[in-house]
Design a protein around this motif. Structure first.
Motif, PDB file in Angstrom:
ATOM      1  N   ILE A  25     -72.065  45.862  12.306  1.00 58.55           N
ATOM      2  CA  ILE A  25     -70.716  46.222  12.720  1.00 58.55           C
ATOM      3  C   ILE A  25     -70.774  47.384  13.712  1.00 58.55           C
ATOM      4  N   VAL A  26     -70.064  47.201  14.810  1.00 59.62           N
ATOM      5  CA  VAL A  26     -69.931  48.229  15.839  1.00 59.62           C
ATOM      6  C   VAL A  26     -68.512  48.765  15.734  1.00 59.62           C
ATOM      7  N   VAL A  27     -68.374  50.080  15.581  1.00 67.56           N
ATOM      8  CA  VAL A  27     -67.075  50.702  15.346  1.00 67.56           C
ATOM      9  C   VAL A  27     -66.752  51.682  16.468  1.00 67.56           C
ATOM     10  N   ASN A  28     -65.517  51.623  16.921  1.00 69.56           N
ATOM     11  CA  ASN A  28     -65.031  52.597  17.898  1.00 69.56           C
ATOM     12  C   ASN A  28     -64.708  53.884  17.144  1.00 69.56           C
ATOM     13  N   ASP A  29     -65.676  54.788  17.069  1.00 62.85           N
ATOM     14  CA  ASP A  29     -65.495  56.000  16.279  1.00 62.85           C
ATOM     15  C   ASP A  29     -64.538  56.999  16.934  1.00 62.85           C
ATOM     16  N   ALA A  30     -64.131  56.770  18.182  1.00 58.47           N
ATOM     17  CA  ALA A  30     -63.145  57.639  18.826  1.00 58.47           C
ATOM     18  C   ALA A  30     -61.801  57.563  18.102  1.00 58.47           C
ATOM     19  N   LEU A  31     -61.581  56.481  17.344  1.00 58.70           N
ATOM     20  CA  LEU A  31     -60.308  56.330  16.635  1.00 58.70           C
ATOM     21  C   LEU A  31     -60.278  57.071  15.296  1.00 58.70           C
ATOM     22  N   LEU A  32     -61.416  57.591  14.865  1.00 60.27           N
ATOM     23  CA  LEU A  32     -61.450  58.342  13.601  1.00 60.27           C
ATOM     24  C   LEU A  32     -60.481  59.522  13.620  1.00 60.27           C
ATOM     25  N   ALA A  33     -60.373  60.189  14.733  1.00 66.57           N
ATOM     26  CA  ALA A  33     -59.520  61.373  14.830  1.00 66.57           C
ATOM     27  C   ALA A  33     -58.271  61.110  15.676  1.00 66.57           C
ATOM     28  N   PHE A  34     -57.947  59.854  15.906  1.00 67.78           N
ATOM     29  CA  PHE A  34     -56.786  59.509  16.727  1.00 67.78           C
ATOM     30  C   PHE A  34     -55.512  59.904  15.973  1.00 67.78           C
ATOM     31  N   PRO A  35     -54.686  60.796  16.554  1.00 67.96           N
ATOM     32  CA  PRO A  35     -53.538  61.327  15.807  1.00 67.96           C
ATOM     33  C   PRO A  35     -52.259  60.481  15.879  1.00 67.96           C
ATOM     34  N   HIS A  36     -52.290  59.368  16.610  1.00 70.14           N
ATOM     35  CA  HIS A  36     -51.063  58.596  16.819  1.00 70.14           C
ATOM     36  C   HIS A  36     -51.140  57.195  16.206  1.00 70.14           C
TER      37      HIS A  36
ATOM     38  N   PHE B  45     -63.701  52.498   8.474  1.00 70.81           N
ATOM     39  CA  PHE B  45     -63.916  53.939   8.541  1.00 70.81           C
ATOM     40  C   PHE B  45     -64.727  54.454   7.348  1.00 70.81           C
ATOM     41  N   GLN B  46     -64.684  53.754   6.238  1.00 69.60           N
ATOM     42  CA  GLN B  46     -65.456  54.131   5.061  1.00 69.60           C
ATOM     43  C   GLN B  46     -66.960  54.103   5.353  1.00 69.60           C
ATOM     44  N   LEU B  47     -67.372  53.291   6.307  1.00 72.84           N
ATOM     45  CA  LEU B  47     -68.788  53.214   6.670  1.00 72.84           C
ATOM     46  C   LEU B  47     -69.337  54.566   7.106  1.00 72.84           C
ATOM     47  N   PHE B  48     -68.495  55.374   7.754  1.00 70.85           N
ATOM     48  CA  PHE B  48     -68.944  56.691   8.194  1.00 70.85           C
ATOM     49  C   PHE B  48     -69.252  57.603   7.009  1.00 70.85           C
ATOM     50  N   LYS B  49     -68.407  57.546   6.002  1.00 72.11           N
ATOM     51  CA  LYS B  49     -68.630  58.356   4.802  1.00 72.11           C
ATOM     52  C   LYS B  49     -69.897  57.926   4.084  1.00 72.11           C
ATOM     53  N   GLU B  50     -70.047  56.604   3.932  1.00 73.83           N
ATOM     54  CA  GLU B  50     -71.195  56.077   3.210  1.00 73.83           C
ATOM     55  C   GLU B  50     -72.510  56.383   3.911  1.00 73.83           C
ATOM     56  N   SER B  51     -72.493  56.444   5.226  1.00 75.90           N
ATOM     57  CA  SER B  51     -73.728  56.663   5.986  1.00 75.90           C
ATOM     58  C   SER B  51     -73.990  58.131   6.281  1.00 75.90           C
ATOM     59  N   GLY B  52     -72.988  58.984   6.042  1.00 71.38           N
ATOM     60  CA  GLY B  52     -73.135  60.391   6.384  1.00 71.38           C
ATOM     61  C   GLY B  52     -72.959  60.674   7.860  1.00 71.38           C
ATOM     62  N   LYS B  53     -72.385  59.704   8.614  1.00 71.09           N
ATOM     63  CA  LYS B  53     -72.188  59.855  10.062  1.00 71.09           C
ATOM     64  C   LYS B  53     -70.797  60.354  10.405  1.00 71.09           C
ATOM     65  N   GLU B  54     -70.109  60.990   9.469  1.00 68.29           N
ATOM     66  CA  GLU B  54     -68.747  61.465   9.733  1.00 68.29           C
ATOM     67  C   GLU B  54     -68.770  62.482  10.871  1.00 68.29           C
ATOM     68  N   ASN B  55     -67.728  62.397  11.696  1.00 70.91           N
ATOM     69  CA  ASN B  55     -67.627  63.363  12.815  1.00 70.91           C
ATOM     70  C   ASN B  55     -67.125  64.689  12.329  1.00 70.91           C
TER      71      ASN B  55
END
Length: 162
Positions: free
Chosen positions: A29-40, A152-162
């Protein structure tokens, strides 16, 4: 009273690749991580999932190398159609969220502002020609981006959180 208008900047996509497991099967899975902090998030309250059936299989429901080429070709055409939609204000109507390959399916995920822009474009594309692979889509209202939660849970599980 006039409708509320907000000016927002859609972040440039930035991608993170995950080799994950879902229900015991491999998932790429390829995730657009720029949306993790998207405020809108509230401006894009519709979750769109496009599913392409994988025909040429390798191991564990994953596509063969040749099949990957076919899936990318079709997926790129779908992605271009979805992302080319613009709102009445000239803004982006859709955001690319992720691309997943898992269990005989390639799935493209988007968050959409106005389904009345994305739906007709997808219907036109779907009916434009005879596709070499079956594909379908489903769009659901998801104001809180709960359906994006798995991704988005993938980031937590992998430790790749921004």
């Amino acid at each position: 009273m006039a409708a509320e208008t907000r000016r927002l900047v859609v972040p440039e996509p930035h991608y993170t690749l995950f080799n994950a497991k879902r229900e015991g099967l491999p998932e790429v899975i390829v995730v657009n991580d720029a949306l993790l902090a998207f405020p809108h998030n509230d401006i894009f309250p519709w979750h769109l999932r496009v599913s392409l059936e994988v025909v040429g299989l390798a191991d564990n429901g994953m596509p063969s190398n040749a099949e990957c080429g076919v899936l990318f070709e079709i997926g790129d055409e779908i992605e271009k159609t979805v992302l080319s939609g613009v709102t009445s204000n000239g803004g982006a109507n859709s955001l690319f969220l992720a691309r997943s390959t898992w269990n005989e399916w390639r799935e493209l995920y988007f968050m959409v502002h106005d389904p009345e822009i994305a739906h007709p474009a997808l219907q036109e594309l779907l009916n434009a020609k005879e596709w070499t692979r079956h594909w379908e889509y489903r769009m659901e209202h998801d104001r809180e981006w709960e359906k994006a939660g798995y991704i988005f849970q993938l980031f937590k599980e992998s430790g790749k959180e921004n």
